[in-house]
Design an enzyme around this catalytic site. Structure first.
Site, PDB file in Angstrom:
ATOM      1  N   ARG A 106       0.858  -1.183   0.000  1.00 50.40           N
ATOM      2  CA  ARG A 106       0.000   0.000   0.000  1.00 50.40           C
ATOM      3  C   ARG A 106       0.892   1.230   0.000  1.00 50.40           C
ATOM      4  O   ARG A 106       2.099   1.144   0.200  1.00 50.40           O
ATOM      5  CB  ARG A 106      -0.963   0.010   1.189  1.00 50.40           C
ATOM      6  N   CYS A 110       2.870   7.885  -5.259  1.00 47.48           N
ATOM      7  CA  CYS A 110       3.197   9.158  -4.617  1.00 47.48           C
ATOM      8  C   CYS A 110       1.938  10.007  -4.444  1.00 47.48           C
ATOM      9  O   CYS A 110       1.186  10.211  -5.404  1.00 47.48           O
ATOM     10  CB  CYS A 110       4.228   9.908  -5.463  1.00 47.48           C
ATOM     11  N   ASN A 144      -5.504   5.736   4.926  1.00 46.32           N
ATOM     12  CA  ASN A 144      -5.187   4.892   6.078  1.00 46.32           C
ATOM     13  C   ASN A 144      -3.713   5.035   6.407  1.00 46.32           C
ATOM     14  O   ASN A 144      -2.859   4.755   5.561  1.00 46.32           O
ATOM     15  CB  ASN A 144      -5.506   3.425   5.793  1.00 46.32           C
ATOM     16  N   GLU A 145      -3.415   5.499   7.596  1.00 50.05           N
ATOM     17  CA  GLU A 145      -2.039   5.594   8.086  1.00 50.05           C
ATOM     18  C   GLU A 145      -1.099   6.215   7.046  1.00 50.05           C
ATOM     19  O   GLU A 145      -0.107   5.623   6.620  1.00 50.05           O
ATOM     20  CB  GLU A 145      -1.522   4.222   8.506  1.00 50.05           C
ATOM     21  N   CYS A 153       9.445  10.871  -0.533  1.00 49.86           N
ATOM     22  CA  CYS A 153       9.525  10.461  -1.935  1.00 49.86           C
ATOM     23  C   CYS A 153      10.357  11.482  -2.707  1.00 49.86           C
ATOM     24  O   CYS A 153      10.266  12.692  -2.465  1.00 49.86           O
ATOM     25  CB  CYS A 153       8.124  10.361  -2.540  1.00 49.86           C
ATOM     26  N   CYS A 155      10.488  11.404  -6.326  1.00 51.68           N
ATOM     27  CA  CYS A 155      10.141  11.205  -7.731  1.00 51.68           C
ATOM     28  C   CYS A 155      10.189  12.528  -8.488  1.00 51.68           C
ATOM     29  O   CYS A 155      10.386  13.598  -7.897  1.00 51.68           O
ATOM     30  CB  CYS A 155       8.763  10.564  -7.855  1.00 51.68           C
ATOM     31  N   GLU A 296      -7.327   2.322  16.212  1.00 53.89           N
ATOM     32  CA  GLU A 296      -6.851   0.945  16.066  1.00 53.89           C
ATOM     33  C   GLU A 296      -6.056   0.519  17.294  1.00 53.89           C
ATOM     34  O   GLU A 296      -5.214   1.269  17.789  1.00 53.89           O
ATOM     35  CB  GLU A 296      -5.947   0.784  14.831  1.00 53.89           C
TER      36      GLU A 296
END
Length: 667
Positions: A106, A110, A144-145, A153, A155, A296
């Site tokens: 997951r 980017c 999510n998270e 990153c 790129c 969570e």
């Protein structure tokens, strides 16, 4: 909200639809009244581009709602489908070594990629239209998270945005060169387009570049979240959040500034109650509304293909949940309901197994619900009592220590966790606040390990002091500029004038034979230290031995109706003498600040106060060894349904009490 939420993560898309009825039956047995779903289901909702169908989730949400179970609907941008990246490596995350992430886990695309954002917003709009008016959907979770698995990153899209971000921040390349000191090693740039990204080089990059790039990355992640939130708000009035953990590559304070409530992920083992107490104090104070959501935690144990943790000992889940509710949580959620039959998290503990039978955590989940139902009538009429002590937890500081790790093998979070534990040990309730937080209502402010002190923070803290507060500055605070360079006027710049103390030397004091002496206490000093010379201040703590025995390590100065205290060096709190010295320093100034919300308890036992229609004391033994605490007034103990009386009270291992104090004696 009419009740405390008892929640679980639910993935109905992974199972035959007829299993939903069985799942609902077990949820009701466990007292589950809220589920989170949808965050990993992008391919399920859109198996091919523009073939979006969310009707399955509409049916599930409606079916749950008929049984009294609400939903937090999550946007699925954490797991883009293969059609989004196949043949398009330019959309994938590039790490600092030049490696491309690939499909299969997951967060592999980017978040700055415009195609990801475009397609993500398209599916989010379909979801928002479908659920925007539904009374069953009580909140939204974005993604999510974010940045749980991926750091910065580098790129090509990030490179383009990085250069624009620098142009906006600095205005001209000359300003950047001056701020970063790029004449060092001929790093000078002639244009913004030449400024490199922090690929892993043969040697370490410029500190200003690395810290700025991390700031850039975190700001653009917030932008990604803000775009999603803005779209959802066109169709839904339900509040929006995101689930985070303290070690993600995020600026959580900034992220939640654009969202409606804070959420946190736990996953501590049963010897880690100090970690979730830290998290509760942090996320409760993040929006300064005294509320948060535990999004969570494991009902029994955590696991993935690389590790599995030990199952919780009996009773631990109850104190984790009670600690959350007492500390201001309006919901407590498990990951996950049904064990996953495939994937990298198939070893993870759950409420029921992949074949639909009870897992070892189910009994404790039921006991949590029994506890929740007992405290709910009282907690719904009260709120967490705001402490009089605040300690600043700075995401900016965390970045500085990533770039320049001066904490001798420990990270910023780990060091702050130690300090938090020492406040707990001397009975000081506390909030962990961000740099932009209001200081109203606090009496004592601690600002440790804050390399850069912003003008806003400085002015806010000075006003706090003028109004009568005590501000403890340091250790290791104020020694860097906002661009992560060294001050050239003096070591701590304006802090030296404010505190009335001159820093003669700033140097690593560990293992030099130096000890700090305060009152009748002494301990070795560690980390980088400011050897102080008082000017318009009073020296109250002194360095004995080592390289600077003629210097102070603590000074204090009156300002307005309050006081600034500069702690130039840090006792070694890994040893008993250091802990006693550090605690003695904080205890002294807490007493001087007239802190009157303190509690008395054995180390490992926590006391949490709530106020409102009732005055409530919740006591929890978190270390699994039992312990005593002091109950300040007579009252009614909720779980035993019995009258109890002020004085010392004993809790068994992972034991707990919740006492509604008599109004007369509480006052």
């Amino acid at each position: 909200m009419a009740e405390l939420f008892h929640c679980t993560a639910y993935y109905p898309e992974l199972w035959p639809e007829e299993e939903i009825e069985k799942d609902i039956s077990i949820m009701k047995e466990c007292g589950i009244n809220l589920v989170r779903m949808g965050e990993f289901a992008w391919h399920f909702m859109e198996p091919e581009p523009d073939q979006i169908d969310v009707t399955f989730f509409v049916r599930v949400v409606e079916r749950l709602y008929k049984e009294g179970i609400y939903t937090i609907m999550c946007t699925p941008t954490a797991t883009p489908p293969i059609w989004l990246t196949h043949g398009h490596p330019e959309r994938l995350v590039t790490d600092i070594y030049g490696n491309k992430y690939i499909h299969g886990a997951r967060q592999h695309v980017c978040t700055n990629n415009p195609f990801l954002r475009q397609r993500g917003l398209k599916i989010i709009e379909a979801m928002a239209k479908a659920f925007g008016g539904s009374p069953a959907v009580v909140a939204w979770q974005l993604d999510n998270e974010l940045k749980a698995l991926v750091g910065e990153c580098v790129c090509k899209e990030c490179q383009k945005r990085w250069h624009e971000w620098l142009r906006v921040k600095y205005g001209s390349i000359e300003n950047l060169n001056q701020a970063w000191g790029t004449e060092i090693w001929s790093e000078y740039y002639d244009s913004f387009e030449e400024v490199v990204q922090p690929f892993s080089p043969p040697v370490i990059h410029n500190s200003s570049l690395m810290t700025n790039y991390r700031q850039f990355s975190r700001e653009t992640v917030k932008e990604f979240a803000d775009e999603q939130a803005a779209l959802i708000r066109k169709y839904s009035s339900a509040p929006i959040t995101h689930d985070v953990h303290t070690n993600f590559a995020l600026d959580t304070h900034a992220l939640f500034s654009g969202l409606d409530f804070t959420s946190m992920n736990g996953y501590t083992q049963d010897d880690g109650y100090n970690i979730w107490m830290f998290d509760y104090d942090l996320y409760r104070a993040m929006k300064q509304d005294g509320k948060f959501f535990v999004s969570e935690t494991s009902p029994s144990y955590a696991g993935n293909l690389t590790l599995t943790t030990r199952p919780h000992r009996e009773g631990f889940l109850e104190i984790e949940a009670l600690g959350a509710y007492a500390s201001g949580a309006f919901g407590f959620s498990y990951w996950l309901f049904r064990q996953q039959r495939s994937g990298m998290e198939q070893p993870h503990g759950s409420i029921i197994s992949a074949w639909g039978e009870p897992e070892i955590g189910l009994k404790q989940v039921k006991r949590v619900d029994k506890m929740r139902r007992a405290v709910q009538p009282y907690f719904m009429r009260t709120q967490h009592k705001r402490p009089q002590t605040a300690m600043t937890y700075s995401e900016q500081a965390r970045l500085f220590f990533f770039t320049e790790p001066l904490l001798e093998g420990e990270g910023y979070f780990e060091m702050m966790l130690r300090l938090h534990g020492n406040l707990e040990a001397i009975g000081l309730p506390r909030d962990l606040i961000g740099e932009s937080a209001s200081l109203d209502g606090y009496k004592l402010l601690l600002s440790p390990f804050l390399p850069y002190v912003s003008v806003h923070y400085l002015n806010s803290a000075l006003q706090f002091v003028q109004n009568g507060g005590i501000w403890i500055i340091g250790p290791m605070t104020g020694y860097r500029t906002k661009d992560h360079t060294v001050h050239t006027d003096c070591c701590l710049s304006s802090l030296e004038e404010i505190t009335g103390a001159k820093v003669k030397y700033f140097y690593p004091i560990s293992n030099t034979g130096a000890a700090g002496c305060f009152k009748d206490m002494s301990a070795p000093l560690v980390l980088h230290a400011c050897a102080l010379e008082p000017k318009n201040a009073k020296a109250v703590g002194f360095i004995n031995g080592g390289l600077t025995p003629d210097c102070a390590f603590i000074t204090e100065r009156m300002l307005g109706r309050g006081k600034v205290v500069l702690i130039g060096a840090f006792p070694d709190i890994k040893i008993e003498e250091g802990r006693l010295l550090w605690r003695g320093i904080i205890d002294h100034y807490a007493t001087e600040a007239k802190i009157d919300d303190r509690f008395i308890a054995d180390e490992g036992t926590s006391v949490i106060a709530r106020t409102g229609e009732y005055e409530i004391i919740t006591a929890i033994n978190g270390n699994g060894g039992g312990g005593e605490y002091f109950l300040p007034a007579d009252g009614y103990e909720i779980f035993s349904n019995a009258r109890v009386f002020s004085g010392r009270r004993r809790l068994p291992a992972f034991g707990y009490e919740c006492v509604v104090l008599d109004k007369k004696s509480a006052n």
